[in-house]
Design a protein around this motif. Structure first.
Motif, PDB file in Angstrom:
ATOM      1  N   TYR A 190       0.817  -1.217   0.000  1.00 11.31           N
ATOM      2  CA  TYR A 190       0.000   0.000   0.000  1.00 11.31           C
ATOM      3  C   TYR A 190       0.850   1.266   0.000  1.00 11.31           C
ATOM      4  N   THR A 191       1.896   1.297   0.797  1.00 12.06           N
ATOM      5  CA  THR A 191       2.737   2.497   0.868  1.00 12.06           C
ATOM      6  C   THR A 191       3.817   2.511  -0.218  1.00 12.06           C
ATOM      7  N   ALA A 192       3.816   1.510  -1.091  1.00 15.84           N
ATOM      8  CA  ALA A 192       4.798   1.432  -2.179  1.00 15.84           C
ATOM      9  C   ALA A 192       4.150   1.721  -3.530  1.00 15.84           C
ATOM     10  N   GLY A 193       3.010   2.417  -3.511  1.00 12.10           N
ATOM     11  CA  GLY A 193       2.358   2.795  -4.756  1.00 12.10           C
ATOM     12  C   GLY A 193       1.438   1.753  -5.337  1.00 12.10           C
ATOM     13  N   ARG A 194       1.049   0.734  -4.526  1.00 11.76           N
ATOM     14  CA  ARG A 194       0.175  -0.329  -5.021  1.00 11.76           C
ATOM     15  C   ARG A 194      -1.059  -0.471  -4.132  1.00 11.76           C
TER      16      ARG A 194
ATOM     17  N   VAL B 197      -3.157   9.892  -7.874  1.00 10.47           N
ATOM     18  CA  VAL B 197      -1.920  10.586  -7.546  1.00 10.47           C
ATOM     19  C   VAL B 197      -1.721  10.527  -6.029  1.00 10.47           C
ATOM     20  N   GLY B 198      -0.542  10.924  -5.575  1.00  5.69           N
ATOM     21  CA  GLY B 198      -0.273  10.949  -4.138  1.00  5.69           C
ATOM     22  C   GLY B 198       0.521   9.749  -3.687  1.00  5.69           C
ATOM     23  N   GLN B 199       0.391   9.421  -2.398  1.00  2.99           N
ATOM     24  CA  GLN B 199       1.168   8.340  -1.806  1.00  2.99           C
ATOM     25  C   GLN B 199       0.443   7.774  -0.601  1.00  2.99           C
ATOM     26  N   GLY B 200       0.745   6.521  -0.289  1.00  8.66           N
ATOM     27  CA  GLY B 200       0.219   5.901   0.919  1.00  8.66           C
ATOM     28  C   GLY B 200       1.099   6.255   2.103  1.00  8.66           C
TER      29      GLY B 200
ATOM     30  N   GLN C 231      -2.662   5.463   6.099  1.00 12.81           N
ATOM     31  CA  GLN C 231      -3.524   6.603   5.812  1.00 12.81           C
ATOM     32  C   GLN C 231      -3.593   6.776   4.298  1.00 12.81           C
ATOM     33  N   GLN C 232      -4.804   6.923   3.752  1.00 16.28           N
ATOM     34  CA  GLN C 232      -4.906   7.167   2.320  1.00 16.28           C
ATOM     35  C   GLN C 232      -4.384   8.561   2.001  1.00 16.28           C
ATOM     36  N   GLY C 233      -3.213   8.596   1.374  1.00 15.47           N
ATOM     37  CA  GLY C 233      -2.671   9.845   0.862  1.00 15.47           C
ATOM     38  C   GLY C 233      -2.766   9.883  -0.659  1.00 15.47           C
TER      39      GLY C 233
ATOM     40  N   LEU D  91      -9.827  14.318  -6.461  1.00 16.80           N
ATOM     41  CA  LEU D  91     -11.192  14.121  -5.974  1.00 16.80           C
ATOM     42  C   LEU D  91     -11.235  13.713  -4.509  1.00 16.80           C
ATOM     43  N   ALA D  92     -10.119  13.841  -3.804  1.00 13.01           N
ATOM     44  CA  ALA D  92     -10.057  13.485  -2.381  1.00 13.01           C
ATOM     45  C   ALA D  92      -8.824  14.146  -1.779  1.00 13.01           C
ATOM     46  N   PRO D  93      -8.751  14.240  -0.448  1.00 13.02           N
ATOM     47  CA  PRO D  93      -7.512  14.707   0.167  1.00 13.02           C
ATOM     48  C   PRO D  93      -6.350  13.785  -0.213  1.00 13.02           C
ATOM     49  N   CYS D  94      -5.173  14.352  -0.413  1.00 14.68           N
ATOM     50  CA  CYS D  94      -4.027  13.519  -0.780  1.00 14.68           C
ATOM     51  C   CYS D  94      -2.740  14.153  -0.267  1.00 14.68           C
ATOM     52  N   ALA D  95      -1.656  13.384  -0.397  1.00 17.74           N
ATOM     53  CA  ALA D  95      -0.331  13.831   0.043  1.00 17.74           C
ATOM     54  C   ALA D  95       0.586  13.869  -1.167  1.00 17.74           C
ATOM     55  N   PRO D  96       0.674  15.000  -1.863  1.00 19.88           N
ATOM     56  CA  PRO D  96       1.492  15.085  -3.077  1.00 19.88           C
ATOM     57  C   PRO D  96       2.957  15.415  -2.820  1.00 19.88           C
ATOM     58  N   GLN D  97       3.341  15.554  -1.546  1.00 25.34           N
ATOM     59  CA  GLN D  97       4.700  15.980  -1.223  1.00 25.34           C
ATOM     60  C   GLN D  97       5.733  15.037  -1.835  1.00 25.34           C
ATOM     61  N   GLY D  98       6.725  15.628  -2.500  1.00 29.29           N
ATOM     62  CA  GLY D  98       7.824  14.849  -3.029  1.00 29.29           C
ATOM     63  C   GLY D  98       7.481  13.973  -4.216  1.00 29.29           C
ATOM     64  N   ARG D  99       6.347  14.230  -4.877  1.00 30.78           N
ATOM     65  CA  ARG D  99       5.937  13.383  -6.000  1.00 30.78           C
ATOM     66  C   ARG D  99       6.241  14.009  -7.353  1.00 30.78           C
ATOM     67  N   GLY D 100       7.025  15.093  -7.368  1.00 30.17           N
ATOM     68  CA  GLY D 100       7.502  15.649  -8.626  1.00 30.17           C
ATOM     69  C   GLY D 100       6.537  16.546  -9.366  1.00 30.17           C
ATOM     70  N   PHE D 101       5.569  17.134  -8.675  1.00 28.91           N
ATOM     71  CA  PHE D 101       4.644  18.044  -9.337  1.00 28.91           C
ATOM     72  C   PHE D 101       5.290  19.407  -9.553  1.00 28.91           C
ATOM     73  N   ASP D 102       4.885  20.080 -10.619  1.00 25.02           N
ATOM     74  CA  ASP D 102       5.400  21.404 -10.964  1.00 25.02           C
ATOM     75  C   ASP D 102       4.832  22.428  -9.992  1.00 25.02           C
ATOM     76  N   ALA D 103       5.670  22.960  -9.107  1.00 22.22           N
ATOM     77  CA  ALA D 103       5.204  23.882  -8.075  1.00 22.22           C
ATOM     78  C   ALA D 103       4.610  25.153  -8.651  1.00 22.22           C
TER      79      ALA D 103
END
Length: 331
Positions: free
Chosen positions: A47-51, A295-298, A314-316, A234-246
């Motif tokens: 789950y926390t490894a992107g799956r 998008v995001g992370q577990g 936690q669902q991120g 479409l939900a709260p998420c944790a995009p930190q460190g995922r390479g999005f264009d700031a």
């Protein structure tokens, strides 16, 4: 991953908002209660490894999406509306996706507009006051009770109120889910969310709040735009460190002060470690188009999220709608 849309028929007021990360937490408890701890742990593997086996969106009004968290300055002015009215326009109709993004603010509507459009505003036969919004908050009085005596106890009368969210009569919500069909089926997910609706979702479910019925809408098309280069979450998420264009990402942050549910509230400490998330409706621009529909992370799984259940996650993650953000739009 496959996509599933469920329609929720609301049967009671709610003590907690129907947000994706909270719904995922209760989904895990529903899995454990129906199929056992071993089955749940098997689904949470990776789950926390992107799956993730499933990613749950916020429950949204049928036919509507959250307005992207873009500054109002990026939209053309609406001379007939003042700033307060414009800020209330938080819902974007799916039909607006056929138009370019700068035209969307004109199509956005408020809770009251949605209510009027659906004609849910009339008083019922019991004289319930006419609804003025899609949902409204009402205070509910409470008082501490001594369970041994069934009374407040001498000198212990200490009333307090908690807010409840009441939806207008006849309102239905759409719940979008992306899931790994090799690990869990759409039928199983529908069954599990029916379990949640029967027991009640969120705060004060034990006294009747948070109940809903579920109807699957598997043929419901997933919204999106062609030539997409950005993601509307479409939900709260944790995009930190995922390479999005700031410079081309827009969002509103908040701190999730999570709590355990179900039987875990009796294990000594129901409170989880706070985590920083961005609200649903964030517009995130990735370096490359994601090859998965989320998008995001577990978060969690390493003992830091909970002191009583070390494997707590936690669902991120968040499902997203693919949008085209014009190249000239930047922070």
């Amino acid at each position: 991953m496959d996509r599933l849309t469920l329609r929720l028929q609301l049967l009671a007021p709610f003590g907690s908002p129907l947000l994706g990360d909270m719904l995922f937490g209760q989904l895990c408890w529903a899995l454990r209660n129906r199929h056992g701890e071993t089955h749940l742990q098997a689904l949470l593997e990776g789950y926390t490894a992107g799956r993730p086996f499933a990613v749950v969106a916020d429950a949204l009004p049928d036919g509507w999406l959250p307005r992207p968290a873009l500054p109002l300055s990026l939209f053309p002015e609406l001379p007939e509306a003042d700033r307060k009215q414009i800020k209330k326009r938080v819902w974007l109709p799916l039909a607006a996706l056929e138009r370019p993004l700068p035209d969307w603010l004109e199509s956005c509507r408020s809770d009251a507009d949605l209510l009027a459009a659906e004609d849910h505003s009339k008083a019922d036969a019991h004289g319930k006051p006419e609804a003025k919004s899609l949902s409204m908050l009402h205070p509910q009085p409470h008082n501490s009770i001594n369970r041994a005596t069934g009374t407040t106890g001498r000198g212990d009368f200490a009333p307090y109120t908690l807010m409840q969210q009441w939806f207008a009569d006849g309102v239905t919500l759409s719940l979008r889910i992306v899931f790994d069909a090799e690990r869990i089926s759409s039928e199983a997910l529908t069954e599990l969310f029916a379990d949640i609706g029967a027991v009640g979702f969120g705060r004060d479910a034990s006294i009747g709040l948070g109940k809903f019925a579920v109807e699957p809408l598997e043929a419901e098309p997933w919204p999106g735009q062609t030539n997409a280069n950005a993601c509307l979450t479409l939900a709260p998420c944790a995009p930190q460190g995922r390479g999005f264009d700031a410079q081309r990402s827009f969002y509103e942050v908040f701190t999730r002060f999570g709590r355990h549910g179900d039987m875990a509230v009796h294990q000594g400490n129901p409170f989880k470690t706070p985590v920083l998330l961005v609200r649903g409706g964030a517009l995130l621009t990735p370096a490359e188009t994601p090859d998965v529909p989320f998008v995001g992370q577990g978060l969690g799984g390493d003992g830091r999220l909970s002191k009583v259940i070390s494997g707590t996650v936690q669902q991120g993650y968040a499902p997203f709608v693919a949008l085209h953000l014009p190249k000239e739009v930047a922070a």
